[in-house]
Design an enzyme around this catalytic site. Structure first.
Site, PDB file in Angstrom:
ATOM      1  N   ASN A  12       0.867  -1.180   0.000  1.00 19.81           N
ATOM      2  CA  ASN A  12       0.000   0.000   0.000  1.00 19.81           C
ATOM      3  C   ASN A  12       0.904   1.230   0.000  1.00 19.81           C
ATOM      4  OD1 ASN A  12      -1.836   2.065   0.481  1.00 19.81           O
ATOM      5  ND2 ASN A  12      -2.969   0.953   2.050  1.00 19.81           N
ATOM      6  N   ARG A  92      -2.181  -1.736  -3.866  1.00 18.83           N
ATOM      7  CA  ARG A  92      -3.157  -0.643  -3.958  1.00 18.83           C
ATOM      8  C   ARG A  92      -2.624   0.345  -4.992  1.00 18.83           C
ATOM      9  NH1 ARG A  92      -2.793   4.405  -0.956  1.00 18.83           N
ATOM     10  NH2 ARG A  92      -4.700   5.629  -1.219  1.00 18.83           N
ATOM     11  N   HIS A 180      -9.983   6.505  -2.098  1.00 21.64           N
ATOM     12  CA  HIS A 180     -10.247   5.781  -0.843  1.00 21.64           C
ATOM     13  C   HIS A 180     -11.248   4.649  -1.068  1.00 21.64           C
ATOM     14  CE1 HIS A 180      -8.800   9.475   1.640  1.00 21.64           C
ATOM     15  NE2 HIS A 180      -7.846   8.564   1.558  1.00 21.64           N
ATOM     16  N   LEU A 209     -11.284   9.977   7.446  1.00 19.91           N
ATOM     17  CA  LEU A 209     -10.550  11.166   7.862  1.00 19.91           C
ATOM     18  C   LEU A 209      -9.181  10.767   8.382  1.00 19.91           C
ATOM     19  CD1 LEU A 209     -13.428  13.010   9.770  1.00 19.91           C
ATOM     20  CD2 LEU A 209     -12.859  13.106   7.333  1.00 19.91           C
ATOM     21  N   ARG A 241      -2.655  18.700   2.053  1.00 20.25           N
ATOM     22  CA  ARG A 241      -3.334  19.062   0.809  1.00 20.25           C
ATOM     23  C   ARG A 241      -4.405  20.105   1.086  1.00 20.25           C
ATOM     24  NH1 ARG A 241      -4.635  12.883  -0.747  1.00 20.25           N
ATOM     25  NH2 ARG A 241      -2.489  12.101  -0.832  1.00 20.25           N
ATOM     26  N   GLU A 381      -7.606  -1.435   4.454  1.00 18.04           N
ATOM     27  CA  GLU A 381      -7.375  -1.501   3.007  1.00 18.04           C
ATOM     28  C   GLU A 381      -6.589  -2.742   2.612  1.00 18.04           C
ATOM     29  OE1 GLU A 381      -7.167   3.259   1.909  1.00 18.04           O
ATOM     30  OE2 GLU A 381      -5.396   2.290   2.756  1.00 18.04           O
TER      31      GLU A 381
END
Length: 399
Positions: A12, A92, A180, A209, A241, A381
């Site tokens: 990932n 990923r 996401h 978040l 960001r 994930e």
């Protein structure tokens, strides 16, 4: 003959970290270990390994860029992972553009196409390609599978996908993709497991978040809108960001400071958000600890919560109401103060949180009388990646 201990390596790769996990896949999925190379491009980095039923092993490392981080990972894999037990690597991949969304085996042709798409996501794709090629070099016969973070949002309604710019850009693949997706897929799977099919098919807002932050509006298990758009830089403000900004800002700064497009992109992705507003830290816990005496930290936290609250209201409108709100991600799971401030004042939407449950980070933090069920779900994930990889290899495993 069945391999006695087949294992899948999950990678990932992010803009400032490389997370990885090793899963044993013989009959039932079992996480053997997790690891993380963090602080890439920062003054101090860390290499953490967590094996099952063992304490974390933490090492301070210098990782000025992804090349150094990937080389460090390859060295660790060579010394600590039995090649004969590995059956595949699952990656990923943040952005697949208009042509890639379903999990599929990585080929030289795919890598060439992803390299052409690097302008879609220069923050992630080059590093992800570097990981693919480095693993191919180290394990040349090992199948590698790409799992795309945009898949969850692929069937969004067209009105949510289109961007309000000249139509000719749509032919070039410019649209809202959303990200996401692996996290959101897991959250919906968990929501159905813990709350049932009716809840999963209801009107749901998912709030992932963390350092990267986004929200998704989900109805009948389908994404109908999400805050991130063509790139992961849009939507909510994040750790570094900016999230959504006035597009006229670029022309203003280009004129006033002679800033190039590349410099502007770097500013929005690495120097904005919490770090830009606070001027001290991109870490929410540090900002919360400092906000009482530092107005810049207080304003950064307040902006984050205010923006999340606005998006929540927008998505409740898009859904025609709200049944379930799910908090996830590093901030969503671990910052009760942030959850409380986001939910405060939203009783008109049916959102009522219980202060004691919230402070304890309980699985359900809404009051018994709340019309909206507020849940905390720890996202995973890496598990979603391995669950996508195993069927492609004919590995019939159960979680």
């Amino acid at each position: 003959m069945k391999m006695p201990d087949p294992r899948v390596l999950v990678i990932n790769g992010g803009s400032s970290s490389i997370k990885f996990a090793l899963f044993q896949t013989n009959d039932a999925l079992s996480r053997v270990l997790t690891g993380n190379i963090g602080g890439i491009g920062q003054t101090a980095g860390t290499f953490t390994i967590k094996e099952k039923d063992a304490d974390n092993r933490l090492q301070d490392v210098q990782v000025p860029d992804h090349k150094v981080a990937v080389a460090l990972l390859m060295e660790w894999l060579r010394d600590h992972v039995d090649r004969d037990s590995l059956v595949a690597v699952g990656h990923r991949v943040v952005h697949g553009g208009p042509n890639y969304w379903e999990p599929q085996r990585i080929t030289p042709e795919m890598i060439d196409e992803l390299r052409k798409l690097s302008s879609f996501d220069p923050e992630h794709l080059p590093e992800e390609i570097l990981l693919m090629e480095s693993l191919q070099k180290q394990f040349p016969d090992l199948p590698q599978i790409a799992c795309f973070d945009t898949a969850f949002h692929h069937d969004m309604p067209r009105v949510a996908k289109l961007l309000p710019i000249p139509r000719r850009y749509e032919a070039q693949g410019v649209q809202r993709y959303g990200f996401h997706g692996l996290s959101y897929t897991y959250l919906m799977m968990e929501l159905e497991r813990v709350a049932g099919t009716k809840a999963a098919n209801g009107r749901v807002i998912l709030a992932h978040l963390g350092s990267g932050a986004s929200m998704a509006a989900v109805h009948e298990g389908r994404s109908i809108d999400t805050t991130m758009a063509f790139t992961p830089a849009s939507g909510l403000m994040m750790s570094t960001r900016s999230g959504d900004i006035d597009p006229g800002l670029f022309s203003f700064i280009a004129r006033s400071e002679q800033m190039t497009a590349t410099q502007f992109d770097r500013m929005l992705n690495h120097e904005s958000g919490l770090i830009g507003v606070s001027e001290t830290s991109s870490d929410m816990q540090e900002l919360l600890a400092r906000e009482a005496e530092d107005v810049r930290a207080a304003e950064a936290v307040a902006m984050f919560c205010y923006q999340a609250k606005k998006w929540m209201g927008a998505y409740a409108a898009a859904l025609g109401g709200l049944d379930t709100l799910v908090f996830a991600g590093g901030i969503g799971e671990n910052a009760p103060q942030i959850r409380a401030r986001i939910c405060e004042g939203l009783a008109f939407l049916g959102i009522e949180f219980d202060e004691q449950r919230n402070a304890a980070s309980a699985a359900i933090i809404s009051t018994d009388a709340s019309r909206v069920m507020i849940r905390l779900i720890q996202t995973d994930e890496e598990l979603m990646i391995v669950q996508s990889v195993c069927p492609m290899l004919g590995l019939g495993v159960s979680q």
